[in-house]
Design an enzyme around this catalytic site. Sequence first.
Site, PDB file in Angstrom:
ATOM      1  N   GLU A 118      -7.026   0.887  -4.849  1.00 33.50           N
ATOM      2  CA  GLU A 118      -7.080   0.811  -3.384  1.00 33.50           C
ATOM      3  C   GLU A 118      -8.438   0.338  -2.860  1.00 33.50           C
ATOM      4  O   GLU A 118      -8.490  -0.558  -2.011  1.00 33.50           O
ATOM      5  CB  GLU A 118      -6.704   2.169  -2.774  1.00 33.50           C
ATOM      6  CG  GLU A 118      -5.213   2.442  -2.900  1.00 33.50           C
ATOM      7  CD  GLU A 118      -4.845   3.903  -2.703  1.00 33.50           C
ATOM      8  OE1 GLU A 118      -5.731   4.699  -2.336  1.00 33.50           O
ATOM      9  OE2 GLU A 118      -3.675   4.245  -2.931  1.00 33.50           O
ATOM     10  N   LYS A 166       3.622  11.034  -3.586  1.00 35.30           N
ATOM     11  CA  LYS A 166       2.574  10.388  -4.384  1.00 35.30           C
ATOM     12  C   LYS A 166       1.727  11.419  -5.126  1.00 35.30           C
ATOM     13  O   LYS A 166       1.243  11.156  -6.226  1.00 35.30           O
ATOM     14  CB  LYS A 166       1.713   9.565  -3.437  1.00 35.30           C
ATOM     15  CG  LYS A 166       0.640   8.731  -4.113  1.00 35.30           C
ATOM     16  CD  LYS A 166      -0.056   7.872  -3.067  1.00 35.30           C
ATOM     17  CE  LYS A 166      -1.225   7.110  -3.638  1.00 35.30           C
ATOM     18  NZ  LYS A 166      -1.870   6.317  -2.594  1.00 35.30           N
ATOM     19  N   ASP A 170     -12.841   5.929   2.588  1.00 33.07           N
ATOM     20  CA  ASP A 170     -11.427   5.948   2.966  1.00 33.07           C
ATOM     21  C   ASP A 170     -11.050   7.328   3.500  1.00 33.07           C
ATOM     22  O   ASP A 170     -10.849   8.264   2.734  1.00 33.07           O
ATOM     23  CB  ASP A 170     -10.585   5.571   1.737  1.00 33.07           C
ATOM     24  CG  ASP A 170      -9.085   5.545   2.039  1.00 33.07           C
ATOM     25  OD1 ASP A 170      -8.683   5.965   3.141  1.00 33.07           O
ATOM     26  OD2 ASP A 170      -8.325   5.108   1.165  1.00 33.07           O
ATOM     27  N   ASP A 174       0.881  -1.156   0.000  1.00 27.11           N
ATOM     28  CA  ASP A 174       0.000   0.000   0.000  1.00 27.11           C
ATOM     29  C   ASP A 174       0.923   1.211   0.000  1.00 27.11           C
ATOM     30  O   ASP A 174       1.499   1.558   1.023  1.00 27.11           O
ATOM     31  CB  ASP A 174      -0.881  -0.043   1.265  1.00 27.11           C
ATOM     32  CG  ASP A 174      -1.715   1.223   1.436  1.00 27.11           C
ATOM     33  OD1 ASP A 174      -1.662   2.106   0.559  1.00 27.11           O
ATOM     34  OD2 ASP A 174      -2.418   1.322   2.460  1.00 27.11           O
TER      35      ASP A 174
END
Lengths: 620, 107
Positions: free
Chosen positions: A184, A87, A206, A25
Site C-alpha cells: 500500500e 481483511k 496512512d 485497494d
Amino acid sequence: MALLQISEPGMSTAPHQHRLAIGIDLGTTNSLVATVRSGLAVVLDDMAGHSLLPSVVRYHADGRVEVGYPAQAAQNADPRNTIVSAKRFMGRGLSDIDDASALPYRFVDAPGMVQLSTAAGVKSPVEVSAAILKTLRDRAEVALGGELVGVVITVPAYFDDAQRQATKDAAQLAGLNVLRLLNEPTAAAIAYGLDNASEGIYAVYDLGGGTFDISILKLSKGVFEVLATNGDSALGGDDFDQRIFCWMVEQGRFQPLSPGDMRLLLTKARDAKEALTDHTEARVTVMLSTGEMLDATLTQADFNAMTAGLVSKTLAPTRKALRDAGLAVEDVKGVVMVGGSTRMPCVRQAVADYFHQTPLTNLDPDKVVALGAAMQADILAGNRAGDDWLLLDVIPLSLGLETMGGLTEKVIPRNTTIPTARAQDFTTFKDGQTAMSVHVLQGERELAVDCRSLARFELRGIPPMVAGAARIRVTFQVDADGLLSVSAREQSTGVEASVQVKPSYGLGDEEITRMLKDAFTHAKDDMRARALNEQVVDAQGLIAATRAALAEDGELLSADEAAAVEAGIAALEALLAGSDHLAIKRGIEALNAATTEFAQRRMDRNVRRAMAGQKLETFG
Amino acid sequence: MAVTLSERAAQHVSGFLARRGKGIGIRLGVRTTGCSGMAYKLEFADETPEGDEVYESHGVKIFVDPKSLPYIDGTELDYAREGLNEGFKFNNPNVKNECGCGESFNV
C-alpha cells in the site's frame, strides 16, 4: 460504437485486444477500484456515483450475498452474518485474533485460517474478500466495457506470506488475474510519481478510519524497498469522531443515550469533523429522540485541543519506524499522506512539524492507493512504452541452493531487483560422480530444511572425474514477471539441465497449481466439511434439547418409552464420533421420530398449564 | 475536408495532455486489422510525425498519417459517456459498415 481511449505513441491495441487492467485497494474499512484511462489514473464509481465500496459483506440464509452499502446498513441489525473488516482475519488463525471474543462473529477455528459461521454456512475470510473483489470486478467490467487482463491488488507492507497468499486466493476466487500484489505505501508513492523522483527515503503516513500505518520506503533505481513499518491497529478517524461525540454529550448534558441517538450523535460528530477541515468553526445542532436539544459551535482550536492526544499517538509509531530503519527525521525526503483522516488540518500540521516539511496532500487521500495500483497495473498489462518500464519488484526472500550438509548457499540475496541473473560454480563431491542433484531454496535461514523448497532437479551425464575437478555452473535467472529459472551446466562437456519455478511469495508453480486445484477440489471438501459441521451442531442441539426435556417432563413417558428415547440419544452420540454427515442426518431424523410422541405430550401439558386458572373468555 | 474534434473531445484531450505532462497533440489513423477490415488508432503525439497532415481543432493539434486520411477524412472525434464507460468516438462519414462492437469498420 465502442468508446476508445488515447494510447501511448505506438501502443495502440488491436481491436478486441484492449489490455484492460485495474488496481484495487482492498481496504479494511473501504475498498476502491481504479484504472488508467487515456494515460490518466481514475477511480471508477458505481452506478450511484460512490467511489468507495464499504468492505462489508452480509450473508443471507437463502444464500444471497450483499456487499457494500446495503450490507453496511444491516451491520447493527444483523451483526453475526454481516462481516466487517474481514481483511484482519486474512491468513490468520483464531489464536492470532486478540479481540475475537469482543467481536460478534461465530468463529470456527480451522487449521491455517479462522472461519466464520454465518446464516449461509461457514465462510472463510478469503471468500468474504472474494465477494468484495467480485463486486469491484463487476463494476470495472461495466465501466471499461470488456474483460480485464489483470489486476494489481494492494496489501499492507507488513502482510506476511500467508496473508498475501490469502489475498491472491481471494482474487482468484473472484475470477481476477493478479498481475502483482503491491504494498500500500508503495502504491501511494507511485500515485505521487515518486518512482520517477530522485532516490531517497520517503515516509508514507496512512491514517484511515480505524487504523494507522507508517511506512519508511527507500527508493533506489526506481525500486521501492520497505525499510520499516509501524502503526496502531486501533487508532483512526473514528477516534476523532468519538472525541467530538463526548464533547456533544457534555455540552448537551445528555442523559444516557439510546442506540439510535448514539448513532445520530456520531454522524453529527463526523459531519462537524469534516466541516472543520475547511472552516475554522462548525455549528452543531442536534435534536434527540428524547426531545433534548444541542445547539453549539465547535471551533477548530477546541477540536485541536481535544484531539491533540490522538495526533501525538501517531507520532510515537512514526518515531519508532524511523528508529527501526536507522534513520533520522532529516533523512526523509518526502512524506505522502494516505487515508481520509489525513484531511484534518491538525494532522497535517503535526506531520509537517514532525518532519520539518509540508507533506504531499494534493491527491485525494482516500484514493491515492487505488490510483497507484491502477498505474502499476497499466504498466504490467503492457500499455506503456518500453522506456516507461519501472522496476518495482525486488525478490522478497533470498534464492539459493542446498549444498552438502544440508546448508543453504544464497545465490541471489533478498531485495535484489528483478530482472536479474546470477551464476555460481559448484563441483563434484565424490570421485567418479556422474550426477548432481540441485535443490532450489528460498529463505534466509542457514539450514536447507528451514527454507522453503522451490524445486529439485538433477544434472546427469557428468563425465567421471576426481572429486572437485568438474566445474558445474548453476545460473539463477529471475525475469520481470518473477519467474525463476535455474540451469546447471557442466562446463567441459556442456551437459545441461534446467527447471523453471515461480517464486511468488515462496510458492512454486506446482504449489500454485495445486492451490488452484485445491480451490476446486476443496469446494467439495469444504461443502462436505460444512455439511458435517452443520449436522454435528444440529445433532448436539437435538441431544441437549432432548435431555433437557427428559429431565423436565420425563414422567410423561413410560419406562419403555424413556428407554427408547435414551437409546436414540446414545445411537446419535455414537454417530457423532464418525464423520459421515449423512449417517448423522439419519440419526437426527431417527431421534426426532422417536421423540415426536413425547414432544406432542409435552406440548399438550404446556398448553394445559398455560390455560389453567384462566377464564375461557381470555382466549376468546 | 478535415479531421476535427468536438468541443467536448477537445476539452478531454487537452486535459489528458496536461495531466500527462508531455505531448503536442493526438494522432489518428487506421490500420487493417480486426473483424471488419480496419481499426482506428488513437494515440498521443510527442513530436510531429513526418509527412503527417496536421489539423487544429479547438486548440488541439491532430495528426493524421496520409495513408489513413482517405479512410477517415471528414471524421469528427467526439467524447461520449455510455453508462459507466466513457471515451472517444469516431463519427466517420466514410464508414459503410462496422462490426457489432464498432472497434473495426469497412469503407
